[in-house]
Design a protein around this motif. Sequence first.
Motif, PDB file in Angstrom:
ATOM      1  N   UNK A 281      98.918  63.687  66.389  1.00 49.42           N
ATOM      2  CA  UNK A 281      97.634  63.222  66.939  1.00 49.42           C
ATOM      3  C   UNK A 281      96.808  62.512  65.872  1.00 49.42           C
ATOM      4  N   UNK A 282      96.794  63.062  64.667  1.00 49.03           N
ATOM      5  CA  UNK A 282      95.967  62.472  63.604  1.00 49.03           C
ATOM      6  C   UNK A 282      96.487  61.080  63.236  1.00 49.03           C
ATOM      7  N   UNK A 283      97.803  60.946  63.114  1.00 45.71           N
ATOM      8  CA  UNK A 283      98.354  59.635  62.741  1.00 45.71           C
ATOM      9  C   UNK A 283      98.084  58.611  63.849  1.00 45.71           C
ATOM     10  N   UNK A 284      98.235  59.042  65.101  1.00 50.67           N
ATOM     11  CA  UNK A 284      97.966  58.123  66.211  1.00 50.67           C
ATOM     12  C   UNK A 284      96.473  57.776  66.281  1.00 50.67           C
ATOM     13  N   UNK A 285      95.633  58.735  65.915  1.00 47.59           N
ATOM     14  CA  UNK A 285      94.186  58.480  65.878  1.00 47.59           C
ATOM     15  C   UNK A 285      93.893  57.304  64.944  1.00 47.59           C
ATOM     16  N   UNK A 286      94.485  57.334  63.761  1.00 47.85           N
ATOM     17  CA  UNK A 286      94.245  56.249  62.810  1.00 47.85           C
ATOM     18  C   UNK A 286      94.875  54.942  63.288  1.00 47.85           C
ATOM     19  N   UNK A 287      96.030  55.012  63.904  1.00 48.87           N
ATOM     20  CA  UNK A 287      96.642  53.775  64.426  1.00 48.87           C
ATOM     21  C   UNK A 287      95.689  53.092  65.409  1.00 48.87           C
ATOM     22  N   UNK A 288      95.132  53.890  66.316  1.00 48.38           N
ATOM     23  CA  UNK A 288      94.270  53.286  67.339  1.00 48.38           C
ATOM     24  C   UNK A 288      92.927  52.846  66.752  1.00 48.38           C
ATOM     25  N   UNK A 289      92.477  53.557  65.739  1.00 45.50           N
ATOM     26  CA  UNK A 289      91.245  53.131  65.061  1.00 45.50           C
ATOM     27  C   UNK A 289      91.443  51.717  64.500  1.00 45.50           C
ATOM     28  N   UNK A 290      92.565  51.544  63.819  1.00 51.11           N
ATOM     29  CA  UNK A 290      92.877  50.247  63.203  1.00 51.11           C
ATOM     30  C   UNK A 290      92.999  49.166  64.289  1.00 51.11           C
ATOM     31  N   UNK A 291      93.605  49.526  65.407  1.00 50.61           N
ATOM     32  CA  UNK A 291      93.759  48.579  66.517  1.00 50.61           C
ATOM     33  C   UNK A 291      92.388  48.115  67.014  1.00 50.61           C
TER      34      UNK A 291
ATOM     35  N   UNK B 104      97.551  46.505  55.695  1.00 48.65           N
ATOM     36  CA  UNK B 104      98.533  45.490  56.128  1.00 48.65           C
ATOM     37  C   UNK B 104      98.166  45.000  57.534  1.00 48.65           C
ATOM     38  N   UNK B 105      97.505  45.850  58.293  1.00 43.98           N
ATOM     39  CA  UNK B 105      97.135  45.443  59.655  1.00 43.98           C
ATOM     40  C   UNK B 105      95.885  44.571  59.658  1.00 43.98           C
ATOM     41  N   UNK B 106      94.862  44.998  58.923  1.00 39.53           N
ATOM     42  CA  UNK B 106      93.568  44.318  59.066  1.00 39.53           C
ATOM     43  C   UNK B 106      93.099  43.575  57.815  1.00 39.53           C
ATOM     44  N   UNK B 107      93.993  43.411  56.858  1.00 38.59           N
ATOM     45  CA  UNK B 107      93.655  42.593  55.687  1.00 38.59           C
ATOM     46  C   UNK B 107      93.903  41.129  56.017  1.00 38.59           C
ATOM     47  N   UNK B 108      93.094  40.561  56.864  1.00 40.47           N
ATOM     48  CA  UNK B 108      93.317  39.195  57.373  1.00 40.47           C
ATOM     49  C   UNK B 108      92.034  38.364  57.282  1.00 40.47           C
ATOM     50  N   UNK B 109      92.225  37.056  57.104  1.00 37.47           N
ATOM     51  CA  UNK B 109      91.077  36.138  57.029  1.00 37.47           C
ATOM     52  C   UNK B 109      91.055  35.163  58.202  1.00 37.47           C
ATOM     53  N   UNK B 110      92.210  34.993  58.839  1.00 37.02           N
ATOM     54  CA  UNK B 110      92.295  34.033  59.947  1.00 37.02           C
ATOM     55  C   UNK B 110      92.277  34.813  61.254  1.00 37.02           C
ATOM     56  N   UNK B 111      91.430  34.379  62.170  1.00 36.95           N
ATOM     57  CA  UNK B 111      91.305  35.152  63.405  1.00 36.95           C
ATOM     58  C   UNK B 111      92.379  34.766  64.425  1.00 36.95           C
ATOM     59  N   UNK B 112      92.318  35.406  65.577  1.00 34.09           N
ATOM     60  CA  UNK B 112      93.358  35.184  66.591  1.00 34.09           C
ATOM     61  C   UNK B 112      93.352  33.771  67.127  1.00 34.09           C
ATOM     62  N   UNK B 113      92.247  33.057  66.907  1.00 29.33           N
ATOM     63  CA  UNK B 113      92.188  31.667  67.372  1.00 29.33           C
ATOM     64  C   UNK B 113      92.539  30.687  66.258  1.00 29.33           C
ATOM     65  N   UNK B 114      92.986  31.214  65.139  1.00 33.45           N
ATOM     66  CA  UNK B 114      93.386  30.338  64.033  1.00 33.45           C
ATOM     67  C   UNK B 114      92.215  29.893  63.174  1.00 33.45           C
ATOM     68  N   UNK B 115      91.050  30.466  63.392  1.00 30.96           N
ATOM     69  CA  UNK B 115      89.864  30.086  62.606  1.00 30.96           C
ATOM     70  C   UNK B 115      89.653  31.078  61.470  1.00 30.96           C
ATOM     71  N   UNK B 116      89.033  30.592  60.379  1.00 25.35           N
ATOM     72  CA  UNK B 116      88.692  31.451  59.255  1.00 25.35           C
ATOM     73  C   UNK B 116      87.489  32.335  59.653  1.00 25.35           C
ATOM     74  N   UNK B 117      87.572  33.616  59.415  1.00 26.89           N
ATOM     75  CA  UNK B 117      86.447  34.480  59.811  1.00 26.89           C
ATOM     76  C   UNK B 117      85.293  34.316  58.821  1.00 26.89           C
TER      77      UNK B 117
END
Length: 571
Positions: A495-505, A366-379
């Motif tokens: 710690x493990x859950x936060x590890x994955x959160x930051x990985x995704x970030x 849900x976090x990184x399943x994206x096609x449009x980048x932060x500038x509004x462009x298609x990756x």
Amino acid sequence: MTANTNDTKASSAKPSITESQAWQQLQAHFQQVQSLHMRDLFAADPQRFERFHVSLGDILLDYSKNRMTDETHRLLLELAQQAGVEAWRDKMFSGDHVNLTEDRAVMHVALRNRSETVMRVDGIDVMPQVRRVLQKMRSFSDAVRSGEFRGYNGERIKSIINIGIGGSDLGPLVVCESMKPYAQRGLNAHFVSNADATHLLETLKNVEPESTLFVISSKSFTTQETMLNAESAKAWFLSLVGNEKAIAKHFVSVTNNTEAAEEFGIAADNIYEIWDWVGGRYSLWSAIGLPIALYLGMDHFEELLEGAHVMDQHFKTAPLAENMPVIMALLGIWYNNFFDAQSHAVMPYSQYLRRLPAYLQQLDMESNGKTIDRDGERVDYLTGPIIWGEPGTNGQHAFFQLLHQGTKPVPADFLVPCISQNPMGNHHRVLVANCFAQTRALMHGKTTGEALEQLREAGLADDEINDLFAHKVFDGNKPSNTILFEKLTPKTLGSILALYEHKVFVQGIIWNINSFDQMGVEYGKELAGDIQGELSHRDQTECYDSSTNALINHRKDIYFRHYERRDYDKK
Ligand code: F6P
């Protein structure tokens, strides 16, 4: 837009990451290293584990079984630097509006800030409100667990039913499931999420209304599934208890929409607040964790927060080269974008962590399943991978065949405790041995020579060996990380859950996408509303494509005929 947001947006307007020097160098480097075998890398360097592992407290991340050299490591770190990972991380911790599309801060780290540090969102220190809600959670959970708080007729609370979905379900669920050894005897936690009434009804079969506490968890208090389940739970409760006043003793809510919760019938005192700077899939640390506090006790909930805080501090301060979430994120990018790996598997060798893959699916996809980048462009590059997995050893007897001898590259994380919560005979040694054996086999494989020798030793005739040996060869060179920890405690889990959160970030930053919205989920919800209308009448539906029309009309035919016949039979 606030000044904060404008700053964030201005600094993100940059050329595609694929044009960065580090990316280009990685591409050239990939051509050189893709044929290297990890077996040879290990043989050539007895210090490989020493150089490619990192520890934090009782957690050891061994990333030496990856298709990388020192140069890969160096270039990946350069990529992180060139993508501005450190600057973006600092923006997140400072409360900048890094969720650009929704113009919001992303401050789940404040929820588990165990230090005295001030954490501001839009100029306001949020720590006093965080502590106030934690205190309220403590008072309530202590009262429920001690029996001081009781149901409307004086019965002790024995069952907690969380009604929520997505982040308002999966986070507390994975923690409660993983932390069963810390739960109070006589108290059960249930999680109802699906719109399918089966989920609610099957759960209600196991509880009595007088001893049940419903936690209606919805940041928005508008999510269809949750509202449906909450209304049905209320109707069930009232049908058995017949006393509206009893609701105050059996329904609490966690929400950002107190008005809607009160309208539903929840007493103001029974509402636990969350804030718009807490994203749904990052919310288990907030009052959304109330079922955790109730089930495990507030001390254990705070240990979980402590564990996450330790990982936050590590993420914030450790140099990139020794930073666990950064390393995992970069390796994920290495496989996703250079080896074209489409998925990433998570294999917890712990039955308690069996729901971790489901939790990580939402967190990551849900976090990184994206096609449009932060500038509004298609990756023009791959973003988030498909996350999947099952606990070991079960997965070994299901899909591991494909990992070992299939045609698709599947990088994987293996998680395993050194000490079991349930020491019994030889179980844990077998479990751990299997985990280590799998990562070793995936990495090393079995050469033609080794396969032939084994077949000869087994006494097979030459023609049999000829027919068989190719099937017995394992290419190996399949990458994995191993996360080895002492014991699955609340702190370690945090710690493990936060590890994955930051990985995704970190991955979201490098892919230049906003990891904090989920607009893709909305469209399906809109359409479901329209189709629901179509399903409620008998007229033929013709407004969609032929497939959707036919499916709707087929269901209508069967459904209406079924109920007409039933009504006719009843007459
Ligand atoms: O699936 C979309 C989503 O918005 C998730 O991000 C969120 O965790 C879930 O729905 C539940 O939302 P809410 O807590 O508002 O009911």
